[in-house]
Design an enzyme around this catalytic site. Sequence first.
Site, PDB file in Angstrom:
ATOM      1  N   ASN A  63       0.814  -1.221   0.000  1.00  0.00           N
ATOM      2  CA  ASN A  63       0.000   0.000   0.000  1.00  0.00           C
ATOM      3  C   ASN A  63       0.845   1.267   0.000  1.00  0.00           C
ATOM      4  O   ASN A  63       0.637   2.182  -0.803  1.00  0.00           O
ATOM      5  CB  ASN A  63      -0.937   0.009   1.207  1.00  0.00           C
ATOM      6  CG  ASN A  63      -1.934  -1.125   1.176  1.00  0.00           C
ATOM      7  OD1 ASN A  63      -1.553  -2.283   1.363  1.00  0.00           O
ATOM      8  ND2 ASN A  63      -3.194  -0.820   0.950  1.00  0.00           N
ATOM      9  N   LYS A  67       1.000   3.933  -3.050  1.00  0.00           N
ATOM     10  CA  LYS A  67       0.109   5.082  -2.882  1.00  0.00           C
ATOM     11  C   LYS A  67       0.739   6.349  -2.304  1.00  0.00           C
ATOM     12  O   LYS A  67       0.214   7.445  -2.501  1.00  0.00           O
ATOM     13  CB  LYS A  67      -1.067   4.689  -1.978  1.00  0.00           C
ATOM     14  CG  LYS A  67      -1.980   3.618  -2.542  1.00  0.00           C
ATOM     15  CD  LYS A  67      -3.094   3.319  -1.541  1.00  0.00           C
ATOM     16  CE  LYS A  67      -4.067   2.283  -2.076  1.00  0.00           C
ATOM     17  NZ  LYS A  67      -5.158   2.020  -1.115  1.00  0.00           N
ATOM     18  N   SER A 153      -1.830   4.929  11.403  1.00  0.00           N
ATOM     19  CA  SER A 153      -2.933   4.287  12.114  1.00  0.00           C
ATOM     20  C   SER A 153      -2.416   3.174  13.036  1.00  0.00           C
ATOM     21  O   SER A 153      -1.642   3.446  13.952  1.00  0.00           O
ATOM     22  CB  SER A 153      -3.966   3.779  11.099  1.00  0.00           C
ATOM     23  OG  SER A 153      -5.187   3.468  11.715  1.00  0.00           O
ATOM     24  N   ASP A 230     -10.828  13.050   9.831  1.00  0.00           N
ATOM     25  CA  ASP A 230     -10.619  11.606   9.975  1.00  0.00           C
ATOM     26  C   ASP A 230     -11.774  11.022  10.785  1.00  0.00           C
ATOM     27  O   ASP A 230     -12.008  11.417  11.928  1.00  0.00           O
ATOM     28  CB  ASP A 230      -9.282  11.385  10.705  1.00  0.00           C
ATOM     29  CG  ASP A 230      -8.856   9.941  10.793  1.00  0.00           C
ATOM     30  OD1 ASP A 230      -9.731   9.058  10.856  1.00  0.00           O
ATOM     31  OD2 ASP A 230      -7.641   9.691  10.825  1.00  0.00           O
ATOM     32  N   HIS A 263      -8.486   9.950   6.767  1.00  0.00           N
ATOM     33  CA  HIS A 263      -7.592   8.892   7.248  1.00  0.00           C
ATOM     34  C   HIS A 263      -6.847   8.194   6.106  1.00  0.00           C
ATOM     35  O   HIS A 263      -6.137   7.220   6.335  1.00  0.00           O
ATOM     36  CB  HIS A 263      -8.422   7.857   8.030  1.00  0.00           C
ATOM     37  CG  HIS A 263      -7.648   6.955   8.926  1.00  0.00           C
ATOM     38  ND1 HIS A 263      -7.016   7.392  10.075  1.00  0.00           N
ATOM     39  CD2 HIS A 263      -7.397   5.608   8.873  1.00  0.00           C
ATOM     40  CE1 HIS A 263      -6.424   6.375  10.682  1.00  0.00           C
ATOM     41  NE2 HIS A 263      -6.629   5.285   9.974  1.00  0.00           N
TER      42      HIS A 263
END
Length: 285
Positions: A63, A67, A153, A230, A263
């Site tokens: 990811n 990204k 996160s 978020d 988020h």
Amino acid sequence: MESGLSEIGSTKMFDGYNKRYKHYSETLGCSMTFSIYFPPSSSSSHRSPVLYWLSGLTCTDENFIIKSGAQRAAASHGIALVVPDTSPRGLNVEGEADSYDFGVVGAGFYLNATQEKWKNWRMYDYVVKELPKLLSDNFSQLDTTRASISGHSMGGHGALTIYLKNLDKYKSVSAFAPIANPINCPWGQKAFTNYLGGDKAAWEEYDATCLISKFNNLSATILIDQGENDQFYPDQLLPNKFEEACKKVNAPLLVRLQPGYDHSYYFIATFIEDHISHHAQALEL
């Protein structure tokens, strides 16, 4: 059983290379993948410092590489990006894939589980011990003695707790929207109950807000970015609790609340260059 290290992907980017690898992890008892961005280098003898990135719930090692756009700043500063997966895979433990926020779908929480059923979930040891040794043994172009750590996160939680408990191993830490006080949020309570049992003292060993009271002789400011839009900010992330704990012990912390941001990786991509620069300064680049 596959025990060796094999390259399974390679793409050129900003004159460096994204490479993906697979190996058998003795710590986790399964095959694992991880990704590295090698920045461009003018000398074959040059060794790049390392920034570990820990991803969040449901993510793999891909990811962030795909990204975040972090490679541009990493190439500019000469920092290698090392991105492990987020949990063991393929162990076929009952219940491991029942929910997105626990188990095998990317919810390892960067701890060492103590409950028998989840005994292979030892992502803390994998990130802190096994992976750095694997890198040191196999990649002469990396200087693993110069390392920093970051994450998002659940991975922000991992970065903060791993950094605080290993201040001798990492020069700096930063996080995007970290789960900063997991013992007091639903995600953390669910994960810790299953992985660690009912002993709340064991939970505190993996909670940055608890750990900062014990480990606060920091050489670099902790950088946290939090999007104000978020959806998980009010109930799950609790950066205000971490900020209060840091103030009590005068730990250097910069929390930046970013209006309008959520988020997602759009948020990460917007501010990742600041984080790379933060670590470059700590790594004396």
